[in-house]
Design a protein around this motif. Sequence first.
Motif, PDB file in Angstrom:
ATOM      1  N   ARG A 303       0.859  -1.179   0.000  1.00 34.02           N
ATOM      2  CA  ARG A 303       0.000   0.000   0.000  1.00 34.02           C
ATOM      3  C   ARG A 303       0.895   1.228   0.000  1.00 34.02           C
ATOM      4  O   ARG A 303       1.799   1.347   0.820  1.00 34.02           O
ATOM      5  N   GLY A 368       7.679   9.922   8.212  1.00 38.91           N
ATOM      6  CA  GLY A 368       7.735   8.480   8.063  1.00 38.91           C
ATOM      7  C   GLY A 368       6.417   7.904   8.521  1.00 38.91           C
ATOM      8  O   GLY A 368       5.568   8.626   9.046  1.00 38.91           O
ATOM      9  N   GLN A 372       0.857   0.077  12.007  1.00 41.72           N
ATOM     10  CA  GLN A 372      -0.032   0.022  13.174  1.00 41.72           C
ATOM     11  C   GLN A 372      -0.646  -1.352  13.361  1.00 41.72           C
ATOM     12  O   GLN A 372      -1.336  -1.593  14.335  1.00 41.72           O
ATOM     13  N   GLN A 376      -0.487  -3.737   8.042  1.00 41.96           N
ATOM     14  CA  GLN A 376       0.360  -2.642   7.579  1.00 41.96           C
ATOM     15  C   GLN A 376       1.836  -3.041   7.600  1.00 41.96           C
ATOM     16  O   GLN A 376       2.612  -2.622   6.744  1.00 41.96           O
TER      17      GLN A 376
ATOM     18  N   GLU B  83      -3.127   1.899  24.011  1.00 41.04           N
ATOM     19  CA  GLU B  83      -2.318   1.873  22.780  1.00 41.04           C
ATOM     20  C   GLU B  83      -3.203   1.985  21.548  1.00 41.04           C
ATOM     21  O   GLU B  83      -2.880   2.676  20.585  1.00 41.04           O
ATOM     22  N   THR B  87      -3.385   4.786  18.486  1.00 38.38           N
ATOM     23  CA  THR B  87      -3.392   4.517  17.045  1.00 38.38           C
ATOM     24  C   THR B  87      -4.512   5.298  16.377  1.00 38.38           C
ATOM     25  O   THR B  87      -4.314   5.950  15.354  1.00 38.38           O
ATOM     26  N   PRO B 203      -7.252   1.435   5.412  1.00 32.77           N
ATOM     27  CA  PRO B 203      -6.764   2.366   6.432  1.00 32.77           C
ATOM     28  C   PRO B 203      -5.373   2.895   6.117  1.00 32.77           C
ATOM     29  O   PRO B 203      -4.528   2.187   5.604  1.00 32.77           O
ATOM     30  N   ARG B 204      -5.158   4.168   6.432  1.00 30.34           N
ATOM     31  CA  ARG B 204      -3.879   4.819   6.161  1.00 30.34           C
ATOM     32  C   ARG B 204      -2.823   4.371   7.174  1.00 30.34           C
ATOM     33  O   ARG B 204      -3.152   3.828   8.231  1.00 30.34           O
ATOM     34  N   TYR B 205      -1.572   4.636   6.823  1.00 28.07           N
ATOM     35  CA  TYR B 205      -0.503   4.475   7.801  1.00 28.07           C
ATOM     36  C   TYR B 205      -0.546   5.685   8.731  1.00 28.07           C
ATOM     37  O   TYR B 205      -0.947   6.771   8.320  1.00 28.07           O
ATOM     38  N   ALA B 206      -0.091   5.491   9.942  1.00 27.68           N
ATOM     39  CA  ALA B 206       0.024   6.631  10.847  1.00 27.68           C
ATOM     40  C   ALA B 206       1.404   7.246  10.640  1.00 27.68           C
ATOM     41  O   ALA B 206       2.409   6.557  10.758  1.00 27.68           O
ATOM     42  N   SER B 207       1.437   8.535  10.309  1.00 22.53           N
ATOM     43  CA  SER B 207       2.747   9.150  10.050  1.00 22.53           C
ATOM     44  C   SER B 207       3.371   9.602  11.371  1.00 22.53           C
ATOM     45  O   SER B 207       2.675   9.837  12.358  1.00 22.53           O
ATOM     46  N   LEU B 208       4.689   9.718  11.366  1.00 20.11           N
ATOM     47  CA  LEU B 208       5.388  10.071  12.604  1.00 20.11           C
ATOM     48  C   LEU B 208       4.901  11.395  13.195  1.00 20.11           C
ATOM     49  O   LEU B 208       4.626  11.460  14.388  1.00 20.11           O
ATOM     50  N   PRO B 209       4.772  12.444  12.381  1.00 21.18           N
ATOM     51  CA  PRO B 209       4.279  13.689  12.982  1.00 21.18           C
ATOM     52  C   PRO B 209       2.913  13.495  13.634  1.00 21.18           C
ATOM     53  O   PRO B 209       2.652  14.040  14.706  1.00 21.18           O
ATOM     54  N   ILE B 211       1.783  10.713  14.888  1.00 22.44           N
ATOM     55  CA  ILE B 211       1.962   9.927  16.113  1.00 22.44           C
ATOM     56  C   ILE B 211       2.405  10.853  17.252  1.00 22.44           C
ATOM     57  O   ILE B 211       1.939  10.744  18.381  1.00 22.44           O
ATOM     58  N   MET B 212       3.284  11.799  16.906  1.00 19.41           N
ATOM     59  CA  MET B 212       3.719  12.773  17.914  1.00 19.41           C
ATOM     60  C   MET B 212       2.539  13.610  18.399  1.00 19.41           C
ATOM     61  O   MET B 212       2.340  13.799  19.586  1.00 19.41           O
ATOM     62  N   LYS B 215       0.111  12.117  20.865  1.00 21.76           N
ATOM     63  CA  LYS B 215       0.490  12.040  22.277  1.00 21.76           C
ATOM     64  C   LYS B 215      -0.098  13.178  23.080  1.00 21.76           C
ATOM     65  O   LYS B 215      -0.255  13.075  24.282  1.00 21.76           O
TER      66      LYS B 215
END
Lengths: 523, 270
Positions: A303, A368, A372, A376, B83, B87, B203-209, B211-212, B215
């Motif tokens: 993906r 990046g 999850q 993925q 957790e 996400t 579903p999309r990936y969670a990007s680092l920004p 994820i920050m 928090k």
Amino acid sequence: MFAARNVVRRLPQRSIRRWAHTQPTFNPVTEQDIARFQQILPASSILSTLAPISTPVAELSNFNNDWMNKYHGKSTTVLRPCTTKEVSEIVRWCNERGIAIVPQGGNTGLVGGGVPIKDELILSLGNMTKIRSFDPVSGIIVADSGCILEALSEYLAPHNYIMPLDLGAKGSCQIGGNVSTNAGGLRLLRYGSLHGSVLGLEVVLPDGTVLDQLTTLRKDNTGYDIKQLFIGAEGTLGIITGVSILAAPAPQASSNVMLALPKYENVLPLFREVKRQLSEILSAFEFIDRRAYELAVKHGQGRALNDEDVEGAECFVLVETSGGKREHDEEVRLKRFRLLCNILTRTQKLNGLLESLMEADEPLINTGVLSQSPAQFSQLWAIREGITEAVSKEGKAYKYDISIPVASFKEAVDKTREQLRSKGLLRDDAVKHVVGYGHVGDGNLHLNVVAAAYTPEIEAALEPFVYELVASYKGSISAEHGIGVMKTHALPYTKNPTSIEIMKRIKALFDPKGIMNPGKVLE
Amino acid sequence: MRPTAARLLNILVPVKRRVRLTIDYAVKIRVNPDQKGVDLNVKHSMNPFDEIAVEEAVRLREKLKDEVKSIKVVTIGPAKAAETLRTGLAMGADSAIHVETPESSPPPEPLGVAKALRALIERQKDGVDLVILGKQAIDDDAGQTGQMLAGLLDWPQATFASKLVVDPTKKEANITQEIDGGLQEVKCKLPLIVTTDLRLNEPRYASLPNIMKAKKKPIEKLSPSDLGIDLTPRLETIKITEPPKRQGGGKVESVDELIAKLKEAGVVGR
Ligand SMILES: Cc1cc2nc3c(=O)[nH]c(=O)nc-3n(C[C@H](O)[C@H](O)[C@H](O)COP(=O)(O)OP(=O)(O)OC[C@H]3O[C@@H](n4cnc5c(N)ncnc54)[C@H](O)[C@@H]3O)c2cc1C
């Protein structure tokens, strides 16, 4: 036994070359040979266009042609023995009769090593699929060489072990083929090369003798370690029939992250930082340039990342971590990962933390994505693993699998592209793409040139250019795919004359008649 | 221009932390020796259908912009379930609610979860217009929570959605469902319960920004007693067994042999 050595010794350098070029001649398989094979093997194990078997030629095409459809053999006969004894009897007969043999595994090799050059007999290991033993305490698995890599992984999974190697071709390649090519792949950074994890081999030598070195000992210092010679020999010294290999305990927690880098120069400092932060849980560090990424996505491999995460990226790095135990370590791993991500994305405070880096006040990465879910996790890996397939869907691939200093990865790709441009070959109907990807952790770059067709013109532009380029970096012209038939002429770019001479003597020692995979590795 | 009559949407997405089935398809769920449950000492992550639910909520906001006022994710479970909320927040939800249950308590059943969700929805000051849930959790495969919640609230429900179009002005939604032999479209009034099918989105990936940022997003903590509900199980699991082991196959040399073998196995008539 060392007759060849004496010859070589007495000859001056130039004659050695000429001597090397004189290929011994071999006898073709005849109906008389088929009759003999019928005594050794059940009918279902023989495919031959010769009478009385008379298999249609088309049924042999999967054996005569390689995975990329680049190398084409004209063999009349494929034998598919089920046991070591059968292999031994076939080889003994062929040795006596002077018939050349090509050992073939899953035929996924990328350098044409597993298909005949002319009409050599093909000995396929595909029917040898028994797992001989597994010790759940030591993790040592002993299996027939024809076992598919993925089948071994599946066998080990319930015992909480994994194979120490993994590669994109896992669904088709065989453990015997992996050992014969000394395949590297995606886990090498963590588990080392097969020279370490293979504990023993059973090999049918070119005269039919069975060499039993199928030990399950982790330590065995009793003189020369002969089995090492067969690891990476590409079937030129004998046929591997059994493999004893040390499986690794399955990591209980794995995670991965795909990082988008603004420029290639950041790969090395990033690698350093990642190693420092993740230390023993780092299990893969893979590099993908922007064009390779785009090809993978275009051909539906994995993906794609979100558009805003790809924007402005010159290349990508896939980092995988594998932790030892379950919940507890999973948290530790997550914490470390988060810490790393914190550091990587923090711009102002970078100074104090990354003072050793060259450009401390610039972030190493744009952004990046962190997987999850298991889905993925696989999707991110699929992008990296799918490049090989995407490249071959896009066009005809010239594949150079080279070891060079990581700092020169980009330069090597750029110089190759420039070379093709200067020859006027960088156009849609000639070379479409020049891409780079590979195992940064191992210093291994896959330099792929995607062309509309294989042409002598393109080949002339690339060779010896690429090999000279590699030599200029003191690199290796084959990091993990081997020499096969593709690179025999290029061997001197990496191996010096003394080494090549010793290789030839070893070949002559094991295979005086030269029947075992002729024309491969050595000219 | 934004239609003035539109009510701003508040979306609630319940998510479940479930046993992570596989990284490698080869990792198997093991039945406990007492045959009352499965070995939970394995990896966990968000239930995939719930991930699809979060993604859909975030996509609605991308489409409807300011007309989506809030996206809240909620979970009911032990401390570690937080957790899963992170996400959801990293994917784009604004805030989260964690109804925390003791580590030792058994996993809540669909009816308990539905009652907890009803209580939560009733507590929301701004109300809730749309609840998007997974059609089922892949650890127990009950597939009941959404329907029970709709029943308890007396709201319309659209299950197994493979497409969702919301019109905030008209306060209604069109849902496409995959049924045997084709697609079925239903129109529902808000407030509404939607359960997600596999093909709704990826579903999309969670990007680092993100994820920050996640928090810093608020997670409200509640206990079942804060909601005045009792999560004690009402069902008794009598027995769980593994599917029968697959028998290894064999190769046959000819069609005749194949037919003979099939007859032997009683698969074709003699
Ligand atoms: C999609 C894809 C991804 C790949 N990724 C990687 C990678 O990451 N790393 C890497 O190192 N390689 C990679 N490869 C190439 C790799 O060399 C092969 O996939 C694999 O190791 C070869 O196994 P095989 O069984 O297909 O062998 P084959 O292709 O059949 O044979 C390879 C060579 O070994 C010899 N041989 C095979 N079996 C035996 C035997 N039993 N005894 C003696 N000689 C034998 C053959 O004669 C030939 O010379 C990839 C290939 C593909 C198609």
